[in-house]
Motif scaffolding. Structure first.
Motif, PDB file in Angstrom:
ATOM      1  N   ILE A 283     -28.582  39.361 -13.095  1.00 54.27           N
ATOM      2  CA  ILE A 283     -28.798  38.652 -11.828  1.00 54.27           C
ATOM      3  C   ILE A 283     -27.807  37.499 -11.671  1.00 54.27           C
ATOM      4  CG2 ILE A 283     -31.230  39.285 -11.684  1.00 54.27           C
ATOM      5  CD1 ILE A 283     -31.942  36.495 -12.657  1.00 54.27           C
TER       6      ILE A 283
ATOM      7  N   MET B 124     -27.600  46.396  -7.192  1.00 53.68           N
ATOM      8  CA  MET B 124     -28.697  45.506  -6.809  1.00 53.68           C
ATOM      9  C   MET B 124     -29.614  46.225  -5.823  1.00 53.68           C
ATOM     10  SD  MET B 124     -28.380  41.917  -4.724  1.00 53.68           S
ATOM     11  CE  MET B 124     -27.476  42.713  -3.401  1.00 53.68           C
TER      12      MET B 124
ATOM     13  N   ASN C  36     -22.001  46.466 -10.910  1.00 48.55           N
ATOM     14  CA  ASN C  36     -23.317  45.870 -10.699  1.00 48.55           C
ATOM     15  C   ASN C  36     -24.031  46.562  -9.531  1.00 48.55           C
ATOM     16  OD1 ASN C  36     -25.107  43.665  -9.192  1.00 48.55           O
ATOM     17  ND2 ASN C  36     -24.986  43.089 -11.353  1.00 48.55           N
TER      18      ASN C  36
ATOM     19  N   TYR D 161     -37.289  37.351  -8.362  1.00 50.89           N
ATOM     20  CA  TYR D 161     -36.513  38.375  -9.071  1.00 50.89           C
ATOM     21  C   TYR D 161     -37.491  39.340  -9.711  1.00 50.89           C
ATOM     22  CZ  TYR D 161     -32.401  35.594  -8.241  1.00 50.89           C
ATOM     23  OH  TYR D 161     -31.386  34.918  -7.624  1.00 50.89           O
TER      24      TYR D 161
ATOM     25  N   TYR E  14     -33.871  43.804 -10.047  1.00 49.88           N
ATOM     26  CA  TYR E  14     -32.748  43.941 -10.992  1.00 49.88           C
ATOM     27  C   TYR E  14     -33.065  44.858 -12.164  1.00 49.88           C
ATOM     28  CZ  TYR E  14     -35.279  40.524 -13.870  1.00 49.88           C
ATOM     29  OH  TYR E  14     -36.227  39.887 -14.619  1.00 49.88           O
TER      30      TYR E  14
ATOM     31  N   PHE F  29     -25.684  39.611  -6.819  1.00 45.01           N
ATOM     32  CA  PHE F  29     -27.018  39.026  -6.674  1.00 45.01           C
ATOM     33  C   PHE F  29     -26.945  37.640  -6.039  1.00 45.01           C
ATOM     34  CE2 PHE F  29     -28.268  42.448  -9.426  1.00 45.01           C
ATOM     35  CZ  PHE F  29     -29.596  42.674  -9.128  1.00 45.01           C
TER      36      PHE F  29
END
Lengths: 477, 477
Positions: free
Chosen positions: B389, B433, B431, B411, B208, B394
């Protein structure tokens, strides 16, 4: 003004003396290139013949073999010999080298470097080796010939030591000098080396000191291989961080050495000595011109001269094993070697300096709290050399310069090293003097090397007059 | 344990999926070598055809020209396209690259790098590109095929962005992404990039964060040309002395950055965040093995991880213009460029860091009292990236990993940069990832690159299950 018969002969036979230098320069005796080795050997043979024509007894001494450019080669022989053996006379050893630096027109020479060029407008004699060191060697030969042609008695016994490897580390010479100290050179009373330069372009010099050198390699190693700074930055102790921290403690931007014990061992300055530097005929501007920028530490001429000549210096030369290319590379070098050296003056001894540096760097490294490994190594060490200028050897030369040039020489020390000087001083235990013929702008290891005709002619007279002055100078010692 | 029909299909068709990866690996699509460019183009065509077989609409987008190895070449095209356009579904953008690093048997590979080798004893799939990044791209294709073969509805719209220049600076891609943000990628709700690795070899990761970078070149110049340290040592202000003094003030051997204002801008650590690092399945020994020596700054696992992932770092990379060879050289370098870089974390911005560094180095240089000239230049700057996250993107992936592997992912943040990640985050405002397929020991840019068969198969299932999880995860957001 010198009007002795030998000097008059020199003036009247300039063309002949120029022709002799031309012959010497046009033998490309480059010692650092295997393909030129036959020329170096030929140059030695030519020089031996010239000396023998004067009646000198010369031996060509083999110095063994070397590997160069992948080939095993015979080292060029040293020429060792004598002229005169009168026990009532002082004996002077003369040193010079008949090899030269490499040179190519493509490096930026105006004339073919191995084609002797007499520029009559400027009075300059161009060619590789003209000033370093064939001009001075011809000077000795010229002077002896002038004595003989004018029936002038040479008032000293002469010993000769001419080598063909000076530009390539003087391989084999130290052993020879040590051996001949009990042989050919056993009776030597003083040594004269003509293989350096005036400080500037107008005032003759006599050189009485050289700095020594301790060269260090400082290894710091940690990770097994170079790491990516993204992945391991702020994870590992980085050898480069340690190295920069450590080396920042070596010397200040003002040149003050920070290794404890070094400055304490430097002989204190006397008023008399300081005056020597104040009297040297050079200006701050001369230095700035040579440097190409106004970045001298001091703006006081005497301080600048002493920075070069009578104080130690510490220079950081570079880093091996780190990124050294253009642009950016995000590497954490795993093992680096920082290189620095200290120029030594009396009373600094390389072995003592090594001990001081080892202890200091180890102590400072321990303070860093790094898990990396330190190794400090002195790669080479050479002692400083300083001769007494009150010796008759120097007085004979000073008087000669005053007679020939009508001015008092500057007494100089060189910042660099000429290791063979120290070898002569230590092996023979006699006074050694450097009596330069050429000027500071001769470009000895550079392009367009030259010797001014006036330096060649007046320098020849100076060498001759120096020999003539020895008996009186020695008698008043 | 995942027993969905698509997962069962994957297990039952392993040989077919392995054959697909073999085909891909055996096209040597090296982007950094002009002579391989036709293979890169062929790889793009092969990939386009595979995607089209699944019903995707794919455009091959030309990215212009480049000069490589002295030739002007067309850049390999980017493949941009879609599968599904249901306005009721979330839209996920998938990124990968079809080019690879160079490789040659002579570098130390056990097998021909472009000959796919399935070592059945170890379960490893060897070949250049197996893990970086052809395995993950095949994973997406495999998962979609498995859905289609088992009549499983794909509950998201897919967008594709595959490039052929990732190993060579992603030339042209940033412009394309910015342009397509209003085109093909306009409806994207989240981005999934499968192009990095687990931290270790046993626990899947979700990544992340990435550190940014400010790379500096610090020029210090004085004399017009390199000088001899014998002649000018303790005469001039030496650029190397200044550089070492200056760089010793950048960072401590413990990795603490000394440039004022940098540490102050780092987001403070929360207990919750610290726990994330404590929970990561890795040991100090894993780090020491990767480094090859016990030289970590900390011996606390969480501290080591945070040193890499959530704190900035400063590494000194090298010096340009100084002596970098073996042995000794008595040079005073006239002009040197020291190189260092700072890895950035939130809230450090490269332009702000540049200002802080410029001011600090200029202030510190002024204190040195040197007459040399300083110039500080930021050669490149890239922002750090951190994603939330807590986003459904996520959570969908975390649930998929828990379903497929039966364990919770670590993570992680990467210490280095993957610039395209930031481009997606900034251009799309969504977002992003990183969902790695391979393990930390895959040797992505090294010899004997491999992907474990289990990672290939379970990774394929994870990518599929992640897509299946999106609607529920998004609904509970």
């Amino acid at each position: 003004m010198l009007d002795a018969p030998f000097a008059k002969w020199i003036d009247e036979h300039q063309d002949e003396l120029i022709a002799r230098l031309k012959e010497a320069v046009e033998i490309p005796s480059v010692s650092g290139d295997a393909s030129y080795r036959p020329h170096v050997v030929r140059m030695g043979e030519w020089l031996k013949a010239e000396l023998e024509k004067l009646g000198a007894e010369i031996r060509s001494v083999p110095l063994g073999k070397q590997v160069l450019d992948g080939q095993e080669l015979d080292l060029p022989p040293a020429l060792v010999g004598s002229l005169g053996n009168d026990p009532k006379k002082k004996t002077v050893l003369v040193y010079g080298h008949y090899d030269v630096q490499p040179a190519a027109l493509s490096d930026g020479w105006k004339h073919e470097p191995f084609q002797f060029t007499h520029d009559k407008e400027t009075g300059r004699l161009y060619g590789r080796g003209s000033t370093d060191d064939k001009g001075p060697i011809m000077g000795w030969i010229n002077a002896i010939q002038a004595f003989q042609e004018t029936k002038t008695e040479i008032p000293v016994n002469l010993r000769f030591c001419f080598e063909g490897m000076e530009e390539s580390g003087s391989e084999g010479l130290e052993e020879l000098v040590i051996k001949e100290a009990k042989g050919e050179f056993a009776d030597v009373d003083a040594v004269c080396i003509s293989d350096n330069y005036w400080l500037g372009t107008t005032t003759p010099c006599l050189t009485y000191g050289l700095r020594g050198l301790s060269y260090f390699s400082v290894s710091i190693s940690g990770p097994a291989a170079d790491l990516h700074s993204g992945v391991f930055g702020n994870v590992v102790h980085e050898p480069m961080t340690d190295l920069f921290d450590l080396f920042s403690k070596l010397v200040t931007p003002q040149g003050k050495i920070l290794v404890p014990g070094i400055n304490e061992k430097v002989a204190p300055l006397t008023d008399e000595e300081r005056k020597l530097y104040e009297d040297i005929d050079v200006t701050l501007g001369d230095f700035e011109q040579a440097i190409g920028a106004k970045v001298t530490i001091s703006e006081d001429k005497a301080e600048v001269l002493m920075g070069r000549m009578r104080y130690p210096s510490l220079s950081i030369h570079g880093v091996e094993g780190a990124f050294s290319g253009q642009g950016g590379k995000t590497v954490i070098p795993a093992a680096v070697k920082g290189k620095f050296s200290i120029r030594l003056v009396p009373d600094l001894d390389p072995d003592e300096v090594n001990e001081l540096v080892q202890k200091y760097l180890k102590d400072e490294f321990a303070k860093l709290g790094s898990k990396n490994t330190l190794k400090v190594e002195m790669l080479s060490g050479g002692k400083p050399w300083v001769a007494s200028i009150d010796h008759w050897n120097f007085r004979a030369a000073k008087d000669a310069i005053e007679t020939v040039y009508g001015k008092t020489p500057s007494y100089t020390r060189e910042g660099g090293s000429i290791p063979i000087t120290l070898t002569f001083a230590e092996a023979l235990g006699k006074n050694v003097m450097l009596l330069p013929m050429g000027r500071g702008d001769d470009g000895a290891h550079s392009t367009n090397e030259k010797l001014d005709l006036s330096n060649y002619i007046e320098g020849t007279k100076t060498l001759g007059q120096y020999l003539l002055n020895v008996p009186a100078a020695a008698a008043s010692a």
